[in-house]
Design an enzyme around this catalytic site. Structure first.
Site, PDB file in Angstrom:
ATOM      1  CE1 TYR A 295     -24.164  32.643  34.902  1.00  0.00           C
ATOM      2  CE2 TYR A 295     -23.193  32.989  32.739  1.00  0.00           C
ATOM      3  CZ  TYR A 295     -24.306  32.980  33.567  1.00  0.00           C
ATOM      4  OH  TYR A 295     -25.533  33.308  33.054  1.00  0.00           O
TER       5      TYR A 295
ATOM      6  NE  ARG B 223     -27.139  40.989  34.695  1.00  0.00           N
ATOM      7  CZ  ARG B 223     -28.116  40.095  34.753  1.00  0.00           C
ATOM      8  NH1 ARG B 223     -28.227  39.186  33.817  1.00  0.00           N
ATOM      9  NH2 ARG B 223     -28.966  40.077  35.755  1.00  0.00           N
TER      10      ARG B 223
ATOM     11  CG  ASN C 187     -25.466  39.835  26.804  1.00  0.00           C
ATOM     12  OD1 ASN C 187     -25.016  38.871  26.177  1.00  0.00           O
ATOM     13  ND2 ASN C 187     -24.735  40.541  27.636  1.00  0.00           N
TER      14      ASN C 187
ATOM     15  CD  GLN D  83     -16.340  45.643  24.939  1.00  0.00           C
ATOM     16  OE1 GLN D  83     -15.775  46.424  24.207  1.00  0.00           O
ATOM     17  NE2 GLN D  83     -16.357  45.809  26.256  1.00  0.00           N
ATOM     18  CB  THR D  84     -20.595  43.119  19.287  1.00  0.00           C
ATOM     19  OG1 THR D  84     -20.291  41.729  19.105  1.00  0.00           O
ATOM     20  CG2 THR D  84     -19.795  43.975  18.318  1.00  0.00           C
ATOM     21  NE  ARG D  85     -21.016  40.497  26.032  1.00  0.00           N
ATOM     22  CZ  ARG D  85     -19.698  40.528  25.765  1.00  0.00           C
ATOM     23  NH1 ARG D  85     -19.266  40.797  24.547  1.00  0.00           N
ATOM     24  NH2 ARG D  85     -18.832  40.287  26.729  1.00  0.00           N
TER      25      ARG D  85
HETATM   26  P1  NAD Z   1     -30.622  37.379  38.642  1.00  0.00           P
HETATM   27  O1  NAD Z   1     -29.332  37.447  39.370  1.00  0.00           O
HETATM   28  O2  NAD Z   1     -31.524  38.569  38.701  1.00  0.00           O
HETATM   29  O3  NAD Z   1     -31.479  36.115  39.103  1.00  0.00           O
HETATM   30  C1  NAD Z   1     -30.923  34.947  39.636  1.00  0.00           C
HETATM   31  C2  NAD Z   1     -31.786  34.514  40.804  1.00  0.00           C
HETATM   32  O4  NAD Z   1     -31.288  33.282  41.323  1.00  0.00           O
HETATM   33  C3  NAD Z   1     -31.760  35.517  41.964  1.00  0.00           C
HETATM   34  O5  NAD Z   1     -33.066  35.762  42.416  1.00  0.00           O
HETATM   35  C4  NAD Z   1     -30.905  34.806  43.022  1.00  0.00           C
HETATM   36  O6  NAD Z   1     -31.211  35.227  44.336  1.00  0.00           O
HETATM   37  C5  NAD Z   1     -31.247  33.368  42.744  1.00  0.00           C
HETATM   38  N1  NAD Z   1     -30.223  32.420  43.213  1.00  0.00           N
HETATM   39  C6  NAD Z   1     -28.881  32.489  43.020  1.00  0.00           C
HETATM   40  N2  NAD Z   1     -28.275  31.438  43.590  1.00  0.00           N
HETATM   41  C7  NAD Z   1     -29.280  30.677  44.154  1.00  0.00           C
HETATM   42  C8  NAD Z   1     -29.293  29.470  44.905  1.00  0.00           C
HETATM   43  N3  NAD Z   1     -28.151  28.798  45.183  1.00  0.00           N
HETATM   44  N4  NAD Z   1     -30.486  29.003  45.335  1.00  0.00           N
HETATM   45  C9  NAD Z   1     -31.639  29.657  45.060  1.00  0.00           C
HETATM   46  N5  NAD Z   1     -31.682  30.815  44.365  1.00  0.00           N
HETATM   47  C10 NAD Z   1     -30.504  31.306  43.917  1.00  0.00           C
HETATM   48  O7  NAD Z   1     -30.273  37.027  37.118  1.00  0.00           O
HETATM   49  P2  NAD Z   1     -31.208  36.847  35.837  1.00  0.00           P
HETATM   50  O8  NAD Z   1     -30.691  37.730  34.785  1.00  0.00           O
HETATM   51  O9  NAD Z   1     -32.640  36.900  36.209  1.00  0.00           O
HETATM   52  O10 NAD Z   1     -30.818  35.366  35.413  1.00  0.00           O
HETATM   53  C11 NAD Z   1     -31.689  34.251  35.637  1.00  0.00           C
HETATM   54  C12 NAD Z   1     -31.095  33.026  34.971  1.00  0.00           C
HETATM   55  O11 NAD Z   1     -30.974  33.243  33.565  1.00  0.00           O
HETATM   56  C13 NAD Z   1     -29.710  32.659  35.482  1.00  0.00           C
HETATM   57  O12 NAD Z   1     -29.619  31.255  35.574  1.00  0.00           O
HETATM   58  C14 NAD Z   1     -28.788  33.170  34.405  1.00  0.00           C
HETATM   59  O13 NAD Z   1     -27.597  32.431  34.343  1.00  0.00           O
HETATM   60  C15 NAD Z   1     -29.639  32.984  33.156  1.00  0.00           C
HETATM   61  N6  NAD Z   1     -29.226  33.909  32.093  1.00  0.00           N
HETATM   62  C16 NAD Z   1     -29.534  35.232  32.142  1.00  0.00           C
HETATM   63  C17 NAD Z   1     -29.106  36.072  31.127  1.00  0.00           C
HETATM   64  C18 NAD Z   1     -29.434  37.555  31.106  1.00  0.00           C
HETATM   65  O14 NAD Z   1     -28.940  38.255  30.237  1.00  0.00           O
HETATM   66  N7  NAD Z   1     -30.261  38.073  31.972  1.00  0.00           N
HETATM   67  C19 NAD Z   1     -28.351  35.565  30.066  1.00  0.00           C
HETATM   68  C20 NAD Z   1     -28.023  34.216  30.068  1.00  0.00           C
HETATM   69  C21 NAD Z   1     -28.483  33.382  31.075  1.00  0.00           C
HETATM   70  N1  UDP Z   2     -19.238  46.545  30.120  1.00  0.00           N
HETATM   71  C1  UDP Z   2     -18.837  47.865  29.982  1.00  0.00           C
HETATM   72  N2  UDP Z   2     -19.113  48.718  31.010  1.00  0.00           N
HETATM   73  C2  UDP Z   2     -19.779  48.351  32.132  1.00  0.00           C
HETATM   74  C3  UDP Z   2     -20.202  46.998  32.255  1.00  0.00           C
HETATM   75  C4  UDP Z   2     -19.898  46.124  31.226  1.00  0.00           C
HETATM   76  O1  UDP Z   2     -18.242  48.256  28.971  1.00  0.00           O
HETATM   77  O2  UDP Z   2     -20.000  49.200  33.004  1.00  0.00           O
HETATM   78  C5  UDP Z   2     -18.962  45.611  28.995  1.00  0.00           C
HETATM   79  C6  UDP Z   2     -18.327  44.286  29.410  1.00  0.00           C
HETATM   80  O3  UDP Z   2     -16.924  44.400  29.429  1.00  0.00           O
HETATM   81  C7  UDP Z   2     -18.815  43.367  28.307  1.00  0.00           C
HETATM   82  C8  UDP Z   2     -20.177  43.924  27.926  1.00  0.00           C
HETATM   83  O4  UDP Z   2     -20.206  45.263  28.430  1.00  0.00           O
HETATM   84  O5  UDP Z   2     -17.968  43.446  27.180  1.00  0.00           O
HETATM   85  C9  UDP Z   2     -21.343  43.145  28.512  1.00  0.00           C
HETATM   86  O6  UDP Z   2     -21.087  42.985  29.891  1.00  0.00           O
HETATM   87  P1  UDP Z   2     -22.134  42.312  30.893  1.00  0.00           P
HETATM   88  O7  UDP Z   2     -21.483  42.239  32.214  1.00  0.00           O
HETATM   89  O8  UDP Z   2     -23.437  43.018  30.792  1.00  0.00           O
HETATM   90  O9  UDP Z   2     -22.414  40.855  30.306  1.00  0.00           O
HETATM   91  P2  UDP Z   2     -21.524  39.698  29.639  1.00  0.00           P
HETATM   92  O10 UDP Z   2     -20.091  40.107  29.533  1.00  0.00           O
HETATM   93  O11 UDP Z   2     -21.712  38.532  30.528  1.00  0.00           O
HETATM   94  O12 UDP Z   2     -22.121  39.543  28.287  1.00  0.00           O
END
Ligand code: NAD
Ligand code: UDP
Ligand code: UDP
Length: 316
Positions: free
Chosen positions: A144, A185, A173, A208-210
């Site tokens: 990723y 998540r 996030n 850990q923080t977010r």
């Molecule tokens: P999500 O998993 O709900 O959405 C991703 C979408 O992409 C899904 O609908 C999935 O079916 C589609 N997809 C995956 N692979 C594909 C492919 N090869 N071709 C066509 N479609 C495909 O996740 P989200 O939270 O909505 O994230 C959307 C975007 O934002 C992602 O690129 C993610 O990396 C980015 N992002 C999200 C967060 C967050 O916290 N939500 C944070 C950082 C970045």
């Molecule tokens: N996490 C947790 N319990 C859960 C899922 C996640 O404690 O059931 C923690 C995870 O280890 C991370 C944080 O929450 O430290 C955020 O995780 P998430 O998967 O949402 O996103 P990312 O790590 O990509 O920020």
């Protein structure tokens, strides 16, 4: 009326973005392979004559005529992006090449949904855009993190080499209605566990923080960034600077759901970043943007969504 393509449009963020773009009078082409997205997220848009859905995997070429592209296709939850790491990398890298090729041919402006994961497990806190990050290139999160970093490189080189108009957002996030209930998540996990009376799974010691941004705030940031002049390419951080430990998040979810679920501690996944908080100085200055929805308010809306969803479709 602009023709706007949203890849990953049936996902959590994508479906909110499609809704917003339609409400502003645009024509929206939603492209998704439904890996983590769901028809349910966009079912209410299907009857809109200005909304079009294509089931398509962005790792394959796509020839359509559009004015703007938002590239969101990519699984975002660690559980899902680690399920098929090679496909995750192909989605970020081959997917970026295809949408950039499309943008180059059609002269469309193109937005990339990048991520705070490009900073890895950061030593600089909070993280400004100038920080290059600390990413393990061979770990279980690398498919990723490195995929998204490579996509930023591709966007930057298509801009420099071919003059493609790019906008890179580094998203921190984000949570809200339409996250997948089994997405893995932390916000969706804790809420679903609390509503079902199951144990709340804290990974590690929960220190850990977010920093959690509500989806409506984020989508506003997307649209503002896309609307800037062509010299604004990013990357630009979008997120809520409010920083919480996972234990604090669990406490808020328990208080707001009134659940009596107990906390249980599970091993911390490999390479899990210890801290994360966006420096949004640039977003404030360039986009006049900052989040407006406090964590408790956003959690309340998200809890209502999952409450209704679980009543409608109890998870087995
Ligand atoms: P999500 O998993 O709900 O959405 C991703 C979408 O992409 C899904 O609908 C999935 O079916 C589609 N997809 C995956 N692979 C594909 C492919 N090869 N071709 C066509 N479609 C495909 O996740 P989200 O939270 O909505 O994230 C959307 C975007 O934002 C992602 O690129 C993610 O990396 C980015 N992002 C999200 C967060 C967050 O916290 N939500 C944070 C950082 C970045
Ligand atoms: N996490 C947790 N319990 C859960 C899922 C996640 O404690 O059931 C923690 C995870 O280890 C991370 C944080 O929450 O430290 C955020 O995780 P998430 O998967 O949402 O996103 P990312 O790590 O990509 O920020
Ligand atoms: N591409 C696409 N749709 C388009 C234009 C290009 O999917 O409308 C794909 C095409 O498959 C190509 C990739 O985007 O492999 C990169 O395009 P570019 O023009 O940069 O590269 P080239 O075709 O010269 O290899």
């Amino acid at each position: 009326m602009k023709r706007i393509m949203v890849t990953g449009g049936a996902g959590f963020l994508g479906s909110h973005l499609c809704e917003r773009l339609l409400s502003e009078g645009n024509e929206v082409l939603c492209v998704d392979n439904f890996f983590t997205g769901a028809k349910r997220n966009i079912a209410h848009l299907l009857s809109n004559p200005y909304f079009e859905l294509i089931r398509h995997d962005v790792t394959f070429p796509l020839y359509v005529e559009v004015d703007e592209i938002y590239n969101l296709a990519c699984p975002a939850s660690p559980v899902h992006y680690q399920f098929d790491p090679v496909q995750t990398l192909k989605t970020s890298v081959h997917g970026a090449i295809n949408v950039l090729g499309l943008a180059k041919r059609t002269k469309a402006k193109i937005f990339q949904a990048s991520t705070s994961e490009v900073y890895g497990d950061p030593e600089v806190h909070p993280q400004p855009e100038s920080y290059w990050g600390r990413v393990n290139p061979i770990g279980i999160r690398s498919c990723y993190d490195e995929g998204k970093r490579c996509a930023e490189t591709l966007f930057s080189d298509y801009h420099r080499q071919h003059g493609v108009r790019i906008k890179i957002a580094r998203i921190f996030n984000t949570y809200g209605p339409r996250m997948h209930p089994n997405d893995g998540r932390v916000v969706s996990n804790f809420i679903v566990q609390a509503l079902r009376g199951e144990d709340i799974t804290i990974y590690g010691e929960g220190q850990q923080t977010r920093s959690f941004c509500y989806v409506d705030d984020l989508v506003e940031g997307f649209v503002r960034l896309m609307g800037t002049s062509d010299d604004v390419t990013g990357p630009i951080n979008l997120g809520n600077p409010g920083e919480f430990t996972m234990l604090q998040l669990a406490e808020r979810v328990l208080a707001l759901t009134g659940s009596s679920s107990k906390l249980v501690f599970r091993p911390l996944p490999q390479d899990d970043p210890k801290q994360r908080q966006p420096d949004i100085t640039q977003a404030k200055a360039v986009l006049d943007w900052q989040p407006t929805i406090a964590l408790d308010n956003g959690l309340e809306k998200t809890i209502s969504y999952f409450d209704a969803l679980l009543k409608e479709e109890p998870l087995v």
